[in-house]
Write a protein that holds these residues in place. Structure first.
Motif, PDB file in Angstrom:
ATOM      1  N   LYS A   2     -39.670  23.102  -7.629  1.00 10.59           N
ATOM      2  CA  LYS A   2     -38.641  22.389  -6.874  1.00 10.59           C
ATOM      3  C   LYS A   2     -37.398  22.268  -7.751  1.00 10.59           C
ATOM      4  O   LYS A   2     -37.479  21.807  -8.894  1.00 10.59           O
ATOM      5  N   CYS A   3     -36.277  22.703  -7.233  1.00  7.74           N
ATOM      6  CA  CYS A   3     -35.021  22.655  -7.991  1.00  7.74           C
ATOM      7  C   CYS A   3     -34.662  21.204  -8.308  1.00  7.74           C
ATOM      8  O   CYS A   3     -34.663  20.352  -7.410  1.00  7.74           O
ATOM      9  N   VAL A   4     -34.339  20.934  -9.569  1.00  8.07           N
ATOM     10  CA  VAL A   4     -33.993  19.561  -9.968  1.00  8.07           C
ATOM     11  C   VAL A   4     -32.612  19.168  -9.435  1.00  8.07           C
ATOM     12  O   VAL A   4     -32.270  17.994  -9.376  1.00  8.07           O
ATOM     13  N   ASN A   5     -31.826  20.159  -9.017  1.00  5.67           N
ATOM     14  CA  ASN A   5     -30.466  19.892  -8.519  1.00  5.67           C
ATOM     15  C   ASN A   5     -30.425  19.700  -7.003  1.00  5.67           C
ATOM     16  O   ASN A   5     -29.965  18.684  -6.504  1.00  5.67           O
ATOM     17  N   CYS A   6     -30.929  20.701  -6.250  1.00  8.07           N
ATOM     18  CA  CYS A   6     -30.773  20.657  -4.782  1.00  8.07           C
ATOM     19  C   CYS A   6     -32.091  20.422  -4.034  1.00  8.07           C
ATOM     20  O   CYS A   6     -32.091  20.234  -2.822  1.00  8.07           O
ATOM     21  N   GLY A   7     -33.210  20.440  -4.735  1.00  7.93           N
ATOM     22  CA  GLY A   7     -34.495  20.171  -4.101  1.00  7.93           C
ATOM     23  C   GLY A   7     -35.128  21.364  -3.407  1.00  7.93           C
ATOM     24  O   GLY A   7     -36.228  21.273  -2.867  1.00  7.93           O
ATOM     25  N   THR A  60     -33.982  30.089 -12.304  1.00  6.62           N
ATOM     26  CA  THR A  60     -32.682  29.955 -11.644  1.00  6.62           C
ATOM     27  C   THR A  60     -32.916  29.747 -10.159  1.00  6.62           C
ATOM     28  O   THR A  60     -33.589  30.567  -9.509  1.00  6.62           O
ATOM     29  N   CYS A  61     -32.405  28.655  -9.642  1.00  8.28           N
ATOM     30  CA  CYS A  61     -32.596  28.331  -8.220  1.00  8.28           C
ATOM     31  C   CYS A  61     -31.851  29.357  -7.359  1.00  8.28           C
ATOM     32  O   CYS A  61     -30.651  29.556  -7.536  1.00  8.28           O
ATOM     33  N   PRO A  62     -32.552  29.997  -6.399  1.00  7.59           N
ATOM     34  CA  PRO A  62     -31.886  31.014  -5.580  1.00  7.59           C
ATOM     35  C   PRO A  62     -30.875  30.393  -4.605  1.00  7.59           C
ATOM     36  O   PRO A  62     -30.004  31.083  -4.092  1.00  7.59           O
ATOM     37  N   LYS A  63     -30.987  29.089  -4.366  1.00  7.29           N
ATOM     38  CA  LYS A  63     -30.098  28.447  -3.397  1.00  7.29           C
ATOM     39  C   LYS A  63     -28.790  27.959  -4.039  1.00  7.29           C
ATOM     40  O   LYS A  63     -27.710  28.262  -3.545  1.00  7.29           O
ATOM     41  N   CYS A  64     -28.914  27.213  -5.154  1.00  6.98           N
ATOM     42  CA  CYS A  64     -27.696  26.626  -5.734  1.00  6.98           C
ATOM     43  C   CYS A  64     -27.300  27.267  -7.066  1.00  6.98           C
ATOM     44  O   CYS A  64     -26.239  26.973  -7.607  1.00  6.98           O
ATOM     45  N   GLY A  65     -28.143  28.130  -7.601  1.00  6.87           N
ATOM     46  CA  GLY A  65     -27.797  28.822  -8.841  1.00  6.87           C
ATOM     47  C   GLY A  65     -28.016  28.003 -10.102  1.00  6.87           C
ATOM     48  O   GLY A  65     -27.794  28.475 -11.219  1.00  6.87           O
TER      49      GLY A  65
HETATM   50 ZN   LIG Z   1     -31.115  24.424  -6.410  1.00  8.33          ZN
END
Ligand SMILES: [Zn+2]
Length: 207
Positions: free
Chosen positions: A10-15, A47-52
């Motif tokens: 789970k991305c720590v930035n955007c979830g 690297t989060c594919p959604k928010c980078g």
């Molecule tokens: Zn993200």
């Protein structure tokens, strides 16, 4: 062979929930590129594919360098049950005395460097308190000098780094000091994965 599986992260930035390649074991003899990735810590980077956004993912893995006869288990959380299980693993004979368990990435990188330099980590750990006492004479606080890592061995000098002291502070000691310790001490025959750090290194010496 290196072995891997996918794990949800789970991305720590955007979830956003994505997939991360988790390597259960790393074999640097068959994947030479992977060694550099471990050393740069890119190996643990997601690297989060959604928010980078990118961040480090921690997970249990074993680093195998069969050519240099060493194996290092990285256990991101100190867990007695996990450590006990790892200690039961039987090892190739040539790796018996160079199989370690570490609990931080800095310790993982340090052990790799020590073993690649063909040095003995028990002795390197025994030298650390001596190096710390020296840097205190330089006016560096004991708490800053607590984090000390073997950095490299070159031109007859063993270098230690102190990440918590400013200006990339490093200290060299002559290899003769290491060789003197080697002559004066006998290291116990080690079997299985062991935790070797500066607090317990003396327990690995024959009395
Ligand atoms: Zn993200």
């Amino acid at each position: 062979m290196s072995r891997m599986h996918f794990q949800e992260v789970k991305c720590v930035n955007c979830g956003h929930v994505g997939k991360f390649n988790v390597w259960d074991s790393i074999n640097v003899d068959t994947d030479s590129k992977i060694k550099e990735e471990v050393k740069s810590l890119d190996f643990f980077k997601y690297t989060c594919p959604k928010c980078g956004n990118d961040f480090q993912v921690d997970y249990l893995t074993v680093y195998n360098d069969i050519k240099n006869h060493f194996m290092i288990y990285y256990v991101p959380k100190e867990d007695i049950e996990v450590v006990d299980k790892i200690k039961q693993i039987s090892l190739p004979e040539k790796c018996e005395d160079k199989a370690r368990i570490v609990f931080s990435k800095n310790d993982l990188l340090e052990k790799i460097c020590v073993f690649e330099a063909m040095l003995n980590d028990v002795l390197i750990e025994l030298i650390k308190p001596f190096v710390i006492s020296k840097v205190e004479e330089d006016g560096i606080k004991e708490c800053e000098a607590e984090k000390i890592y073997f950095s490299n061995y070159e031109n007859g000098k063993i270098t230690f780094s102190f990440p918590e002291v400013k200006d990339n502070y490093k200290v060299d000691i002559p290899v003769q000091l290491y060789e003197e310790l080697w002559r004066r001490n006998k290291i116990k025959k080690l079997k299985g994965f062991q935790i070797v750090d500066k607090n317990n290194a003396a327990t690995y010496l024959e009395k």
